[in-house]
Design a protein around this motif. Structure first.
Motif, PDB file in Angstrom:
ATOM      1  N   PHE A 105     -25.234 -44.146  40.551  1.00  0.00           N
ATOM      2  CA  PHE A 105     -23.966 -44.458  41.226  1.00  0.00           C
ATOM      3  C   PHE A 105     -22.935 -43.359  40.951  1.00  0.00           C
ATOM      4  CE2 PHE A 105     -19.817 -46.578  41.385  1.00  0.00           C
ATOM      5  CZ  PHE A 105     -19.903 -47.254  42.585  1.00  0.00           C
ATOM      6  N   LEU A 106     -22.853 -42.927  39.699  1.00  0.00           N
ATOM      7  CA  LEU A 106     -21.858 -41.930  39.311  1.00  0.00           C
ATOM      8  C   LEU A 106     -22.251 -40.531  39.773  1.00  0.00           C
ATOM      9  CD1 LEU A 106     -20.949 -43.055  35.689  1.00  0.00           C
ATOM     10  CD2 LEU A 106     -19.835 -43.592  37.845  1.00  0.00           C
ATOM     11  N   THR A 107     -23.540 -40.315  40.081  1.00  0.00           N
ATOM     12  CA  THR A 107     -23.969 -38.998  40.545  1.00  0.00           C
ATOM     13  C   THR A 107     -23.825 -38.882  42.058  1.00  0.00           C
ATOM     14  OG1 THR A 107     -25.582 -39.066  38.758  1.00  0.00           O
ATOM     15  CG2 THR A 107     -25.816 -37.303  40.362  1.00  0.00           C
ATOM     16  N   VAL A 108     -24.186 -39.945  42.773  1.00  0.00           N
ATOM     17  CA  VAL A 108     -24.099 -39.911  44.230  1.00  0.00           C
ATOM     18  C   VAL A 108     -22.641 -39.940  44.686  1.00  0.00           C
ATOM     19  CG1 VAL A 108     -24.635 -41.181  46.342  1.00  0.00           C
ATOM     20  CG2 VAL A 108     -26.366 -40.943  44.575  1.00  0.00           C
ATOM     21  N   GLY A 109     -21.838 -40.823  44.073  1.00  0.00           N
ATOM     22  CA  GLY A 109     -20.473 -41.056  44.541  1.00  0.00           C
ATOM     23  C   GLY A 109     -19.650 -39.795  44.760  1.00  0.00           C
ATOM     24  N   PRO A 110     -19.509 -38.928  43.741  1.00  0.00           N
ATOM     25  CA  PRO A 110     -18.678 -37.746  43.949  1.00  0.00           C
ATOM     26  C   PRO A 110     -19.321 -36.729  44.888  1.00  0.00           C
ATOM     27  CG  PRO A 110     -19.048 -38.166  41.616  1.00  0.00           C
ATOM     28  CD  PRO A 110     -19.998 -39.033  42.370  1.00  0.00           C
ATOM     29  N   ALA A 111     -20.652 -36.775  45.059  1.00  0.00           N
ATOM     30  CA  ALA A 111     -21.321 -35.754  45.850  1.00  0.00           C
ATOM     31  C   ALA A 111     -21.304 -36.092  47.336  1.00  0.00           C
ATOM     32  CB  ALA A 111     -22.765 -35.583  45.369  1.00  0.00           C
ATOM     33  N   VAL A 112     -21.585 -37.335  47.675  1.00  0.00           N
ATOM     34  CA  VAL A 112     -21.658 -37.679  49.094  1.00  0.00           C
ATOM     35  C   VAL A 112     -21.266 -39.130  49.283  1.00  0.00           C
ATOM     36  CG1 VAL A 112     -24.148 -38.065  48.816  1.00  0.00           C
ATOM     37  CG2 VAL A 112     -23.206 -37.824  51.097  1.00  0.00           C
ATOM     38  N   ASP A 113     -20.281 -39.363  50.120  1.00  0.00           N
ATOM     39  CA  ASP A 113     -19.942 -40.725  50.530  1.00  0.00           C
ATOM     40  C   ASP A 113     -19.365 -40.671  51.936  1.00  0.00           C
ATOM     41  OD1 ASP A 113     -17.195 -40.163  50.407  1.00  0.00           O
ATOM     42  OD2 ASP A 113     -17.111 -40.661  48.297  1.00  0.00           O
ATOM     43  N   VAL A 114     -19.104 -41.832  52.485  1.00  0.00           N
ATOM     44  CA  VAL A 114     -18.743 -41.916  53.892  1.00  0.00           C
ATOM     45  C   VAL A 114     -17.467 -41.109  54.185  1.00  0.00           C
ATOM     46  CG1 VAL A 114     -17.616 -44.130  53.488  1.00  0.00           C
ATOM     47  CG2 VAL A 114     -18.342 -43.553  55.755  1.00  0.00           C
ATOM     48  N   LYS A 115     -16.544 -41.104  53.206  1.00  0.00           N
ATOM     49  CA  LYS A 115     -15.294 -40.366  53.371  1.00  0.00           C
ATOM     50  C   LYS A 115     -15.558 -38.859  53.361  1.00  0.00           C
ATOM     51  CE  LYS A 115     -12.996 -40.155  49.557  1.00  0.00           C
ATOM     52  NZ  LYS A 115     -12.394 -40.698  48.339  1.00  0.00           N
ATOM     53  N   LEU A 116     -16.446 -38.413  52.454  1.00  0.00           N
ATOM     54  CA  LEU A 116     -16.741 -36.986  52.355  1.00  0.00           C
ATOM     55  C   LEU A 116     -17.481 -36.478  53.585  1.00  0.00           C
ATOM     56  CD1 LEU A 116     -17.775 -36.440  48.649  1.00  0.00           C
ATOM     57  CD2 LEU A 116     -16.005 -35.259  49.904  1.00  0.00           C
ATOM     58  N   VAL A 117     -18.413 -37.293  54.116  1.00  0.00           N
ATOM     59  CA  VAL A 117     -19.145 -36.856  55.302  1.00  0.00           C
ATOM     60  C   VAL A 117     -18.169 -36.619  56.447  1.00  0.00           C
ATOM     61  CG1 VAL A 117     -20.794 -37.587  57.054  1.00  0.00           C
ATOM     62  CG2 VAL A 117     -21.317 -37.932  54.656  1.00  0.00           C
ATOM     63  N   ALA A 118     -17.184 -37.518  56.593  1.00  0.00           N
ATOM     64  CA  ALA A 118     -16.180 -37.328  57.636  1.00  0.00           C
ATOM     65  C   ALA A 118     -15.416 -36.032  57.411  1.00  0.00           C
ATOM     66  CB  ALA A 118     -15.229 -38.517  57.670  1.00  0.00           C
ATOM     67  N   MET A 119     -15.000 -35.790  56.157  1.00  0.00           N
ATOM     68  CA  MET A 119     -14.217 -34.586  55.877  1.00  0.00           C
ATOM     69  C   MET A 119     -15.058 -33.325  56.059  1.00  0.00           C
ATOM     70  SD  MET A 119     -11.908 -35.703  52.614  1.00  0.00           S
ATOM     71  CE  MET A 119     -10.839 -34.264  52.698  1.00  0.00           C
ATOM     72  N   GLN A 120     -16.328 -33.393  55.638  1.00  0.00           N
ATOM     73  CA  GLN A 120     -17.176 -32.198  55.746  1.00  0.00           C
ATOM     74  C   GLN A 120     -17.506 -31.883  57.193  1.00  0.00           C
ATOM     75  OE1 GLN A 120     -20.407 -33.201  53.193  1.00  0.00           O
ATOM     76  NE2 GLN A 120     -19.261 -32.777  51.334  1.00  0.00           N
ATOM     77  N   SER A 121     -17.764 -32.920  58.001  1.00  0.00           N
ATOM     78  CA  SER A 121     -18.080 -32.616  59.392  1.00  0.00           C
ATOM     79  C   SER A 121     -16.838 -32.102  60.098  1.00  0.00           C
ATOM     80  CB  SER A 121     -18.665 -33.837  60.098  1.00  0.00           C
ATOM     81  OG  SER A 121     -17.672 -34.788  60.320  1.00  0.00           O
ATOM     82  N   GLY A 122     -15.660 -32.503  59.650  1.00  0.00           N
ATOM     83  CA  GLY A 122     -14.446 -31.967  60.234  1.00  0.00           C
ATOM     84  C   GLY A 122     -14.199 -30.540  59.815  1.00  0.00           C
ATOM     85  N   THR A 123     -14.529 -30.210  58.555  1.00  0.00           N
ATOM     86  CA  THR A 123     -14.210 -28.891  58.031  1.00  0.00           C
ATOM     87  C   THR A 123     -15.311 -27.872  58.337  1.00  0.00           C
ATOM     88  OG1 THR A 123     -13.063 -30.015  56.246  1.00  0.00           O
ATOM     89  CG2 THR A 123     -13.472 -27.683  55.964  1.00  0.00           C
ATOM     90  N   PHE A 124     -16.553 -28.280  58.138  1.00  0.00           N
ATOM     91  CA  PHE A 124     -17.649 -27.313  58.283  1.00  0.00           C
ATOM     92  C   PHE A 124     -18.441 -27.510  59.574  1.00  0.00           C
ATOM     93  CE2 PHE A 124     -17.247 -28.110  53.646  1.00  0.00           C
ATOM     94  CZ  PHE A 124     -16.728 -26.873  53.312  1.00  0.00           C
ATOM     95  N   GLY A 125     -18.161 -28.563  60.321  1.00  0.00           N
ATOM     96  CA  GLY A 125     -18.868 -28.793  61.569  1.00  0.00           C
ATOM     97  C   GLY A 125     -19.912 -29.886  61.431  1.00  0.00           C
ATOM     98  N   ARG A 126     -20.220 -30.510  62.564  1.00  0.00           N
ATOM     99  CA  ARG A 126     -21.124 -31.645  62.539  1.00  0.00           C
ATOM    100  C   ARG A 126     -22.557 -31.209  62.220  1.00  0.00           C
ATOM    101  NH1 ARG A 126     -19.725 -34.551  67.705  1.00  0.00           N
ATOM    102  NH2 ARG A 126     -17.635 -34.248  66.889  1.00  0.00           N
ATOM    103  N   ARG A 127     -22.945 -30.042  62.719  1.00  0.00           N
ATOM    104  CA  ARG A 127     -24.325 -29.587  62.482  1.00  0.00           C
ATOM    105  C   ARG A 127     -24.552 -29.378  60.992  1.00  0.00           C
ATOM    106  NH1 ARG A 127     -25.479 -24.459  65.800  1.00  0.00           N
ATOM    107  NH2 ARG A 127     -27.642 -25.007  65.410  1.00  0.00           N
ATOM    108  N   PHE A 128     -23.505 -28.983  60.292  1.00  0.00           N
ATOM    109  CA  PHE A 128     -23.614 -28.842  58.846  1.00  0.00           C
ATOM    110  C   PHE A 128     -23.760 -30.205  58.190  1.00  0.00           C
ATOM    111  CE2 PHE A 128     -21.351 -29.171  54.828  1.00  0.00           C
ATOM    112  CZ  PHE A 128     -22.016 -28.249  54.066  1.00  0.00           C
ATOM    113  N   ALA A 129     -22.887 -31.124  58.568  1.00  0.00           N
ATOM    114  CA  ALA A 129     -22.830 -32.409  57.862  1.00  0.00           C
ATOM    115  C   ALA A 129     -24.131 -33.195  58.003  1.00  0.00           C
ATOM    116  CB  ALA A 129     -21.649 -33.228  58.384  1.00  0.00           C
ATOM    117  N   VAL A 130     -24.763 -33.165  59.186  1.00  0.00           N
ATOM    118  CA  VAL A 130     -25.973 -33.971  59.358  1.00  0.00           C
ATOM    119  C   VAL A 130     -27.120 -33.429  58.513  1.00  0.00           C
ATOM    120  CG1 VAL A 130     -25.389 -34.779  61.662  1.00  0.00           C
ATOM    121  CG2 VAL A 130     -26.733 -32.688  61.391  1.00  0.00           C
ATOM    122  N   ARG A 131     -27.052 -32.176  58.086  1.00  0.00           N
ATOM    123  CA  ARG A 131     -28.096 -31.652  57.201  1.00  0.00           C
ATOM    124  C   ARG A 131     -27.701 -31.768  55.743  1.00  0.00           C
ATOM    125  NH1 ARG A 131     -28.104 -28.778  61.894  1.00  0.00           N
ATOM    126  NH2 ARG A 131     -30.152 -28.340  62.760  1.00  0.00           N
TER     127      ARG A 131
END
Lengths: 318, 339
Positions: free
Chosen positions: B288-314
């Protein structure tokens, strides 16, 4: 969204943050310790927003002067134009002034990113809805075992989990050790794990938090809250699972923000004297041996007296 | 004079023959929306009752709680953009990827914030010529292993002090492994095309203010999507379903990983939540403590906004799998069994 609107929005977010913090409403969302951080962040956003607005107005003025009254229309830079066409203009990467390029070169794409508009959502929710602190519904939704990790009954049916772990490697009970060690169900009933609590505050009906009341009712070797009436402040909530009839006096405990709220409940028999979500101050004593696995370790209490109060400045415990 | 913005927004491009019709600028729309919201306050308030109870509170709470850390992140990003020359990073970071990725990961210790703040910083680092794999290692390690998070973990797990070290190791290992995998398999075209700032243009304070404005409004916009998703999942999925999976080790680890993804807690508070899951074995809590800071629903939204959707889905599935595996293995090594 263009640069000016972004700047205004940023200052607006900062202003709302400052207003929510200064008015004290922020304790409905985050723990009070966040206050200084929010003031700092709000102040920075206001200053940065105003500065960004002034800068972009200055740039506009300069361009008008350079182009003899015609506002900015710069030559499209190929890379930027490509980014704009695919709708992939990265904010971080688009240099200052390139928005004018995008706007000038591609009138259809003048707001190169629509993401900033989303910032309006929390601002509007705060201004229009003004969400209240979490209440009884959150208590029901987030309800779970109130046994402290390390003290709870283990649900593993295998002997290896239950009885072996009862002794524990840390020499019996350790307060909130979070290790997942547990007492067997039978062991909990027979030999309640206990710890020493500091003496209750002096005075008649001393005030303690509901979380502390629950912990003392469950684990106090001296049964301090069973013998001494104490005052707790919470709101009326429906009775939890495993209880028939009655109601709860509840409070949510948060460690950071309302997203991590954990309910703390005391069960009371009888019909609730006030509607659900009414804040009350009650003088109560714990009834021994009422908390068990099948009622999520919610202790029952006898109410000596109860009266309606206004919601405390900090609606959560910590 | 007063119509500068409309003019700016609607000025037909030079060389375009047809005239475009008048469109209001964003500033006008912004003002109109605010005015309408204040005028229609009562009907809107009634309409908001359709939201699940507590939704707006949790939504606002996540936004408010994340803002100070996001502000810290965009300030650091702005400093990098305006005051740190690109050659600084080429000088400081090792040339070889095999060294640059771990070094960038360890540098994450220096950023006392939660995960939202590190997204704009990683973006800015790539902008300044840091290789993407190293920037991503920093992105993943900073929220997991910084001192504030480690102290919070120590407080939450007072009687299991090994958890702090386990978290440090698992967080850093996840960052380095994901960075290494990205270095070998990642393709530049998966990242949103970067537009390099012309060297020497707009350095200093104006560039700083501009970077802060752009980064904040962009990253916060996507944070809002993530907060809305997290609030929805929180208010729809009852937390009690967790209590029933504690019996099975595999199930509990998977459930904790999914829960970390769904709850999108700040990495400074997730240790307290993890500690409160009474029936979950300790390895599950570490996951729980390892996954949480690395990837969560909020981060996926921010990453696809910042780095692009093609990045986030991989990137998101890769990070999720690596974090679960690393968290489990680290837990087994540190705690000597499932428990």
């Amino acid at each position: 969204m263009n640069r000016q609107a972004q700047s205004v929005l940023m200052a607006l977010v900062g202003g709302v943050l400052l207003a929510v913090t200064v008015s004290g409403r922020y304790t409905s969302y985050v723990k009070p310790g966040f206050g200084p951080l929010l003031l700092l962040a709000g102040g920075i956003l206001v200053v940065a927003g105003v500065a960004a607005l002034l800068l972009s107005l200055r740039d506009d003025r300069r361009r008008r002067a350079e182009h003899g009254g015609v506002p900015a229309v710069a030559e499209p830079v190929p890379a930027v134009a490509a980014a704009a066409e695919t709708g992939h203009g990265s904010t971080g990467a688009v240099p200052a002034g390139d928005e004018a390029v995008l706007q000038g070169g591609h009138g259809h794409d003048h707001d190169r990113s629509r993401a900033p508009w989303l910032l309006l959502a929390p601002v509007l929710v705060l201004l229009v809805v003004a969400p209240p602190a979490l209440g009884a519904e959150a208590v029901t939704r987030n309800a779970g075992s109130q046994a402290v990790a390390g003290m709870e009954a283990v649900q593993q049916p295998s002997g290896a989990g239950a009885e072996d772990a009862a002794g524990g490697t840390s020499g019996g009970y350790a307060f909130n050790d979070g290790s997942g060690h547990g007492e067997g169900t039978a062991a909990f009933a027979k030999r309640r794990p206990t710890k020493q609590f500091p003496p209750l505050p002096a005075g008649e009906d001393p005030a303690i938090g509901i979380k502390e009341f629950v912990l003392r009712a469950l684990y106090d070797a001296d049964d301090s809250v069973g013998d001494t009436p104490v005052t707790v402040v919470g709101f009326v909530a429906p009775a939890g699972d495993g209880w028939t009839g009655g109601y709860s006096i509840a409070r949510l405990a948060i460690s950071c923000c309302a997203a991590d709220a954990t309910p703390m409940r005391i069960h009371v028999d009888g019909t609730p004297p006030y509607p659900v979500d009414t804040w009350v101050s009650a003088v109560v004593t714990a009834r021994a041996g009422t908390a068990a696995q099948d009622n999520d370790y919610v202790p029952a209490a006898d109410v000596v007296s109860m009266q309606r109060v206004t919601q405390p400045a900090d609606p959560y415990e910590h | 004079m007063t119509s500068v913005h409309q003019d700016r927004d609607t000025e037909p491009p030079a060389g375009t023959a047809h005239r475009r019709r008048w469109r209001p600028g964003s500033l006008e729309i912004l003002g109109l929306v605010l005015l309408l919201a204040l005028l229609l306050r009562d009907p809107l308030q009634r309409w908001s009752k359709v939201l699940p109870s507590g939704w707006s509170t949790v939504f606002v709470a996540i936004c408010v709680q994340a803002t100070p850390f996001l502000v810290l992140g965009v300030l650091v990003s702005g400093v990098i953009a305006a005051f740190v020359p690109a050659r600084f990073f080429t000088a400081v970071l090792p040339r070889r990827a095999a060294l640059a990725v771990p070094v960038a990961g360890v540098c994450g210790i220096a950023l006392p914030g939660c995960e939202c703040g590190s997204v704009p910083i990683a973006d800015r680092l790539m902008d300044r010529g840091v290789r993407p794999s190293a920037a991503l290692a920093f992105l993943l390690s900073a929220p997991a292993i910084n001192p504030v998070v480690l102290v919070a973990t120590a407080v939450a797990f007072t009687a299991e002090p090994r958890m702090v070290w386990a978290r440090l190791v698992a967080g850093l290992a996840t960052a380095v492994v994901v960075g290494g995998v990205w270095e070998r398999l990642g393709r530049p075209e998966w990242l949103r095309p970067r537009v390099r700032r012309p060297v020497g243009d707009a350095q200093g304070w104006p560039a700083f203010v501009d970077a802060v404005r752009g980064d904040f409004t962009q990253a916060a916009g996507f944070l809002v999507i993530g907060a809305a998703a997290a609030a929805t999942l929180q208010t729809v999925v009852p937390r009690a379903f967790m209590e029933h999976v504690g019996g099975s080790v595999v199930l509990s680890i998977l459930a904790m990983a999914v829960l970390a993804f769904v709850l999108a807690l700040c990495s400074e508070s997730d240790a307290f939540v993890a500690a409160s899951f009474a029936t979950i074995p300790v390895v599950g809590k570490l996951v729980f403590l390892t996954v949480g800071p690395a990837v969560d629903v909020k981060l996926v939204a921010m990453q696809s906004g910042t780095f692009g959707r093609r990045f986030a889905v991989r990137f998101a599935p890769l990070t999720f799998v690596v974090a679960v595996v690393v968290g489990t293995v680290t837990g087994l090594l540190f705690f000597g069994g499932w428990r």
